[in-house]
Design an enzyme around this catalytic site. Structure first.
Site, PDB file in Angstrom:
ATOM      1  N   LYS A   1      10.222  34.953  23.211  1.00 50.89           N
ATOM      2  CA  LYS A   1      10.726  33.621  23.770  1.00 50.89           C
ATOM      3  C   LYS A   1      10.247  32.573  23.191  1.00 50.89           C
ATOM      4  O   LYS A   1      11.096  31.626  22.580  1.00 50.89           O
ATOM      5  CB  LYS A   1      10.521  33.546  25.325  1.00 50.89           C
ATOM      6  CG  LYS A   1      11.285  32.370  26.166  1.00 50.89           C
ATOM      7  CD  LYS A   1      12.401  32.507  26.377  1.00 50.89           C
ATOM      8  CE  LYS A   1      13.218  31.141  26.485  1.00 50.89           C
ATOM      9  NZ  LYS A   1      14.631  31.000  26.577  1.00 50.89           N
TER      10      LYS A   1
ATOM     11  N   GLU B   1      26.664  29.656  18.267  1.00 48.79           N
ATOM     12  CA  GLU B   1      25.858  29.856  19.298  1.00 48.79           C
ATOM     13  C   GLU B   1      26.243  31.213  19.916  1.00 48.79           C
ATOM     14  O   GLU B   1      25.610  32.108  20.614  1.00 48.79           O
ATOM     15  CB  GLU B   1      25.748  28.863  20.209  1.00 48.79           C
ATOM     16  CG  GLU B   1      25.252  28.920  21.510  1.00 48.79           C
ATOM     17  CD  GLU B   1      23.448  29.208  21.352  1.00 48.79           C
ATOM     18  OE1 GLU B   1      23.033  29.349  20.274  1.00 48.79           O
ATOM     19  OE2 GLU B   1      22.828  29.763  22.716  1.00 48.79           O
TER      20      GLU B   1
ATOM     21  N   TRP C   1       3.551  40.602  21.102  1.00 47.93           N
ATOM     22  CA  TRP C   1       4.581  40.580  20.093  1.00 47.93           C
ATOM     23  C   TRP C   1       4.025  40.680  18.871  1.00 47.93           C
ATOM     24  O   TRP C   1       3.371  39.763  18.324  1.00 47.93           O
ATOM     25  CB  TRP C   1       5.351  39.220  20.435  1.00 47.93           C
ATOM     26  CG  TRP C   1       6.695  39.160  19.302  1.00 47.93           C
ATOM     27  CD1 TRP C   1       7.773  39.598  19.832  1.00 47.93           C
ATOM     28  CD2 TRP C   1       6.655  38.841  18.253  1.00 47.93           C
ATOM     29  NE1 TRP C   1       8.576  39.614  18.772  1.00 47.93           N
ATOM     30  CE2 TRP C   1       8.270  38.824  17.674  1.00 47.93           C
ATOM     31  CE3 TRP C   1       5.879  38.246  17.163  1.00 47.93           C
ATOM     32  CZ2 TRP C   1       8.441  38.576  16.458  1.00 47.93           C
ATOM     33  CZ3 TRP C   1       6.311  37.684  16.074  1.00 47.93           C
ATOM     34  CH2 TRP C   1       7.743  38.065  15.480  1.00 47.93           C
TER      35      TRP C   1
ATOM     36  N   ARG D   1       7.105  36.503  26.445  1.00 49.10           N
ATOM     37  CA  ARG D   1       6.712  35.974  25.249  1.00 49.10           C
ATOM     38  C   ARG D   1       6.427  37.234  24.319  1.00 49.10           C
ATOM     39  O   ARG D   1       6.147  36.961  23.134  1.00 49.10           O
ATOM     40  CB  ARG D   1       5.278  35.288  25.549  1.00 49.10           C
ATOM     41  CG  ARG D   1       5.539  34.078  26.577  1.00 49.10           C
ATOM     42  CD  ARG D   1       3.913  33.679  26.668  1.00 49.10           C
ATOM     43  NE  ARG D   1       3.402  33.138  25.362  1.00 49.10           N
ATOM     44  CZ  ARG D   1       3.676  31.897  25.231  1.00 49.10           C
ATOM     45  NH1 ARG D   1       4.558  30.966  25.814  1.00 49.10           N
ATOM     46  NH2 ARG D   1       2.863  31.376  23.876  1.00 49.10           N
TER      47      ARG D   1
ATOM     48  N   GLU E   1      21.802  38.795  19.622  1.00 49.67           N
ATOM     49  CA  GLU E   1      20.467  38.962  19.773  1.00 49.67           C
ATOM     50  C   GLU E   1      20.282  39.874  21.285  1.00 49.67           C
ATOM     51  O   GLU E   1      19.459  40.549  21.319  1.00 49.67           O
ATOM     52  CB  GLU E   1      19.845  37.454  20.080  1.00 49.67           C
ATOM     53  CG  GLU E   1      20.221  36.874  21.398  1.00 49.67           C
ATOM     54  CD  GLU E   1      19.478  35.592  21.555  1.00 49.67           C
ATOM     55  OE1 GLU E   1      18.420  35.430  21.147  1.00 49.67           O
ATOM     56  OE2 GLU E   1      20.199  34.499  22.024  1.00 49.67           O
TER      57      GLU E   1
END
Ligand code: F6R
Length: 611
Positions: free
Chosen positions: A606, A484, A73, A27, A491
């Site tokens: 995420k 995609e 984050w 996260r 990324e």
């Protein structure tokens, strides 16, 4: 966007918190911290990962059976030791960890400054800690009342845990917009942003709703709203297996999750494809089926990979059910005053079920009277609770930050929906209906077959890992897959990559092509095959390097492309479920070979619970 974890009971909190933070590290992972309470309160925090926090805590006093931990984050203030959580209020009375954004923090901060408060960090969370303390000292109220009153003054999103130095037998938890789960044990409670840190201790959980607040000691839990209305806690049973959240022998979660796709798609089918493969049922849509069948328009909303799945959905619904579809980025939709009709059906797609923009877009659609459905992976997350109906993807926990098995599960659900609607609206024949069901059930084995070409993925990755740019091309159903593929590469490997409809190449991107440009082209057997072969010729004429995803047995492209990667024969509508797999594998190996942290790419998290 930040993971929070907490414990109150009789055990040592430290190992529970560290393990919980490791589970939540997907996260956010730019800094981490911990607070331990054992009469006194100690906080330890540092820039970096949870492993850096563990090193930092070595040799320090880590005793305490109450504690909280945070993996960050960054939103307000760069990642450093000072901005890391927990944050301690100016006079040391309160310790706070927070996931979310306090939007009015600037105004609150200025007011607190005029009342003598000063601040060590640049964070919005420290403002909240000081606000709670100010109310506590000024109002002479208990710690939980101070927290509650402070939260009534806050605009924004929060999942928080708060401890008070002078009431050190309790933790206060609250949520609005950011998820928070409480695990209920015997003489102990666990807190976390999702259930993964809790599962090995208890399967009884309470999901906090927006505006809920819990005051918890080791033997008691009181639940109320932030406006002080008493609530009855609703304990639910967790249906999660510990094996699902561990790496199981793979080097990375991403690789494990790519290889899990045959299993996860079978789980998506479970109970939905009849035993004799003659029909499909999606229980979560029963009470909205009539609306869907009659829909004049479907609007699909999502972000990132979920938006790409939505684009595949557009092709599916239009092709099979002949319903017009618009696909919108949730972040654009929510702010651009869109035209929404009462008979629109809005489908929100989200792996986490917590994406802030998607949640806000759902709210807007509901306010305008549309029927809103969700396609989500995380059971009990916010989106399924906010929607009128929907379908869980059942892909199992996805830990790698780059979405893989969630995408194929989302596309599987969208395909099932489109097939059901096509049959009900009589826009496909009974024969086609049965053929699509049959073909769908063959997808998992075909994915496993593609994954057996591992050496080829490695070989191509080895050759082109140092390229600075990649182009991805596809037409029709394969255009979203091209997008995609490009997203997956950029990324996790930080290589610039763009996805384009192949025919658009001539309108600009063709200028980029030279002998250094790998071009990944999805060129499977479908109605645009001849056209895409011409596009490949155009790339080759400019010396581009062509990596073609082709249908088994294609001999034409073997001669033209530099590399071909085969997928088994499949109908056009289902092909995205297969063609995305080689693209996932190429991204994975290129990122590994470049030494990137595949599961935790820089700057990403995420679950994007801030807008
Ligand atoms: C990319 C990725 C993200 C997510 C996006 C939406 O690999 O994972 O682009 O798809 O942040 O997240 P969810 O699906 O949780 O709403």
């Amino acid at each position: 966007m930040c993971g929070i974890v907490g414990y109150i009971g009789q055990k040592d909190a430290y190992p529970i918190l560290i393990k919980g933070l490791q589970r939540l590290e997907y996260r956010g992972y730019d800094s981490a911290g911990i607070a331990l309470i054992n009469g006194d309160t100690r906080t330890y925090k540092t820039k970096g990962k949870v492993s850096d926090l563990e090193n930092y805590c070595e040799g320090k006093n880590i005793s305490g059976s109450i504690g909280m931990g945070h993996t960050r984050w960054a939103t307000h203030g760069e990642p450093n030791d000072v901005n890391a959580h927990p944050h301690v209020s100016m006079n040391g009375h309160f310790v706070v960890i927070h996931n979310g954004i306090i939007e009015n923090y600037g105004r609150l901060k200025s007011r607190l400054k005029t009342r003598g408060y000063n601040f060590k960090s640049e964070t919005d969370t420290e403002v909240l800690a000081n606000l709670i303390e100010y109310i506590y000292l000024k109002g002479k109220v208990s710690a939980d009342v101070a927290v509650r009153l402070a939260l009534t003054k806050v605009v924004g999103a929060f999942g928080i845990l708060v401890a008070c130095k002078s009431e050190n037998n309790k933790l206060v938890a609250a949520r609005k917009g950011s998820p928070l789960v409480i695990g209920v044990g015997r003489g102990e409670y666990f807190f976390a942003s999702d259930a993964s840190p809790i599962i090995e201790y208890t399967d009884s959980v309470i999901y906090l709703n927006d505006n809920d607040m819990a005051v918890v000691t080791k033997d008691s839990l009181q639940l109320m709203t932030i406006n002080n209305d008493k609530l009855e806690p609703k304990i639910q049973k967790l249906n999660l297996d510990i094996g699902e959240i561990e790496k199981g022998g793979y080097d990375h979660f991403m690789l494990k999750e790519i290889f899990e796709q045959a299993r996860s798609i079978n789980d998506t089918f479970r109970g939905r494809v009849s035993f004799d493969k003659q029909s499909l049922h999606l229980g979560g849509l029963y009470n909205v089926t009539d609306k869907l069948v009659a829909a004049k328009r479907i609007i699909i909303i999502g972000c990132g990979t979920s938006w790409h799945a939505g684009l595949v959905g557009e092709y599916l619904f239009e092709e099979l059910a002949r319903i017009p579809v618009e696909v919108e980025y949730a972040s654009e939709f929510r702010y651009r005053n869109p035209v929404i009709y009462k008979d629109d059906v809005v489908i929100a797609i989200s792996q986490s079920g917590e994406t802030a923009d998607t949640l806000a877009a759902i709210k807007l659609a509901k306010e305008n009277g549309a029927t809103v459905l969700g396609i989500c992976n995380v059971v009990g997350s916010s989106i399924p609770r906010e929607t009128d109906g929907g379908v869980y993807t059942h892909a199992g926990p996805e830990i790698g930050v780059a979405s893989t098995k969630a995408f194929t599960a989302q596309v599987t659900v969208l395909t099932m929906m489109a097939v059901i609607l096509g049959e009900k609206r009589k826009t496909i024949s009974q024969e086609k209906y049965l053929k699509l069901i049959e073909d769908l059930t063959l997808i998992p084995d075909k994915i496993d077959k593609i994954l057996s070409y591992n050496e080829m993925f490695k070989h191509i990755s080895e050759k082109h890992k140092d390229s600075e740019n990649f182009l991805y091309l596809g037409r029709g159903f394969q255009f979203p897959v091209a997008l995609e593929g490009a997203l997956k590469l950029k990324e996790i490997s930080y290589i610039h990559a763009e996805g384009y409809p192949a025919a658009e190449m001539k309108h600009g991107p063709i200028a980029l092509i030279d002998e250094n440009m790998p071009v990944v082209v999805i060129a499977t057997h479908d109605k645009s095959y001849e056209k895409i072969v011409s596009n490949i010729q155009e790339v080759k004429a400019r010396k581009g390097i062509v990596i073609a995803i082709v249908t088994e047995g294609d001999t034409v492209l073997k001669d033209i492309a530099d590399y071909t990667l085969e997928i088994p024969e499949v109908s056009e509508e289902l092909a995205p479920l297969l063609t995305v797999v080689p693209l996932q594998m190429l991204s994975y190996y290129i990122a590994v070979l470049r030494g990137c942290n595949v599961d935790q790419p820089r700057n990403l998290a995420k679950s994007v619970t801030v807008e």
